[in-house]
Write an enzyme that holds these catalytic residues in place. Structure first.
Site, PDB file in Angstrom:
ATOM      1  N   GLY A 134       0.815  -1.203   0.000  1.00  0.00           N
ATOM      2  CA  GLY A 134       0.000   0.000   0.000  1.00  0.00           C
ATOM      3  C   GLY A 134       0.852   1.257   0.000  1.00  0.00           C
ATOM      4  CG  ASP A 135       3.260   2.295   3.337  1.00  0.00           C
ATOM      5  OD1 ASP A 135       2.779   3.371   3.719  1.00  0.00           O
ATOM      6  OD2 ASP A 135       3.279   1.278   4.041  1.00  0.00           O
ATOM      7  CB  SER A 136       5.279   0.207  -2.690  1.00  0.00           C
ATOM      8  OG  SER A 136       6.212  -0.175  -1.700  1.00  0.00           O
ATOM      9  CB  ALA A 173       5.846   5.756  -3.110  1.00  0.00           C
TER      10      ALA A 173
END
Length: 402
Positions: free
Chosen positions: A173-175, A178
């Protein structure tokens, strides 16, 4: 920092990164990989928590930091102090892009909202990364990756059907957030090239996850079907699964097209399968997916993985191993394309990590150096870009501001 080897397409950009952990810093990593001068502002005492994250800390350092911190300059600056914020504003006034992933409202509290910053730098592109976005009833909530993955629909469909939702194995999810931030930044740069104006990007983690969820919402809207966890299979698409090999190895086989399945049946010594009414076409194989998988698994289980891969490749049947890090380092395809590169680290020595992607024919990305030590470039950036005297930097360091 001069870098004669930097031929990346973003080499004329200055990026200020004020994020921590993954969602903001991975966006900075991507921009740095393609040549941008990424100046990471960190707490001068402890730095980004990623410096200490990971399952193990060889030599007391995180193996994660050299990757996510690569190609960046580190400036230790306490943004909780008025002096620190003024220096940050000076740097931002000379930057093209600002990345931040504080909780919404923090930048405004510091007098560093987009309106204030763009007043002195109209071309500024400010990427604001958060769990739920800058607006709406959830905006002020803390939003880590697992929460955004669940809200965006990914967690519910990940894992085995008879078990609770599973994690993907990485902070996906973070990637994804980004990557969406970087997409937005590059689109905003194109807009600025045409108009001269920057803009603010509101990048929400849950929306970045939802963006890759295919037709999940539309399918429910039209048919009432709620997509569920299906484990290693794609429901109705067969054969397309992971199958056992000898000595505990596994192989992935994708043979769901009619002609491909016919070739697979021949390779298995079971040409009758391609004519069986239960498996004769795509739809029938989907209905009888479990039975077909059992037949294939019974055939694959006695093969050595390497032998079966060679056999299937010779007959043009998509197949592959389940790669782990050791497999990647030994694989001919990885080597031929320099998918993994080696760089020098001041403590670890030679270290390997993934290269910069995608590959570009004229202006490729590059791993120019691994993650810097905390505050490694404070003097260089503050006496250079910020225009402070060496005496002023020394004074601020004595006060703990830098």
């Amino acid at each position: 920092m001069t870098d004669a080897a930097n031929q990346g397409p973003l080499k004329d950009l200055v990026v200020i990164e004020m994020g921590t952990l993954i969602a903001g810093p991975f966006a900075g990593q991507i921009l740095g990989d393609f040549g941008a001068r990424v100046i990471k502002i960190e707490d001068p005492k402890v730095g980004d928590p990623m410096r200490q994250w990971g399952r193990s800390l060889p030599k007391g350092l995180s193996p994660w930091w050299p990757v996510i911190g690569r190609n960046k300059q580190s400036v230790g600056l306490d943004l909780r102090t008025p002096e620190g914020r003024e220096i940050a504003k000076t740097l931002i006034a000379k930057a093209d892009v600002l990345i931040e992933n504080f909780r919404p409202g923090t930048m405004e509290k510091w007098g560093m909202g987009y309106e204030a910053l763009s007043a002195t730098n109209p071309g500024l592109i400010m990427a604001r990364v958060s769990g739920f976005g800058q607006t709406g009833p959830y905006a002020s909530r803390a939003g880590y990756g697992l929460i955004g993955e669940a809200m965006g629909g990914l967690r519910h469909v990940t894992g085995e059907p008879d078990r609770p939702p599973a994690r993907a194995g990485i902070s996906i999810g973070d990637s994804l957030t980004a990557m969406h931030a970087v997409m937005g930044i590059t689109m905003a740069l194109h807009h600025r090239a045409n108009t001269g104006h920057g803009q603010m990007l509101d990048v929400a983690l849950y929306e970045s996850v939802l963006a890759v969820m295919e037709n999940l919402v539309t399918e429910y809207d039209l048919t009432g079907y709620v997509r569920e966890r299906s484990g290693s299979i794609l429901p109705g698409i067969a054969p397309s699964n992971v199958y056992p090999c000898a000595e505990g190895e596994m192989i992935l086989i994708g043979g769901n097209g009619d002609t491909v399945f016919a070739r697979l049946a021949e390779t298995m010594g079971r040409p009758d399968l391609a004519k069986d009414p239960k498996f004769v076409d795509h739809a029938s194989r989907g209905v009888n997916q479990a039975e077909l998988d059992e037949i294939i698994a019974a055939w694959t289980k006695d093969f050595a993985l390497s032998d079966l891969l060679a056999l299937l490749e010779a007959d043009g049947i998509p197949s592959g191993r389940v790669f782990r890090a050791p497999d990647m380092l030994e694989n001919a395809q990885f080597k031929a394309r320099a998918t993994i590169v080696e760089t020098d680290h001041p403590v670890f020595g030679k270290i390997k990590m993934q290269n910069a992607f995608p590959k570009m024919s004229e202006t490729p990305g590059k791993v120019r150096w691994p993650g810097p030590t905390l505050g490694q470039h404070t003097d260089e950036v503050l006496t250079g870009l910020a225009g402070l005297s060496a005496d002023r930097v020394a004074e601020l360091r004595a006060k703990g501001v830098v």
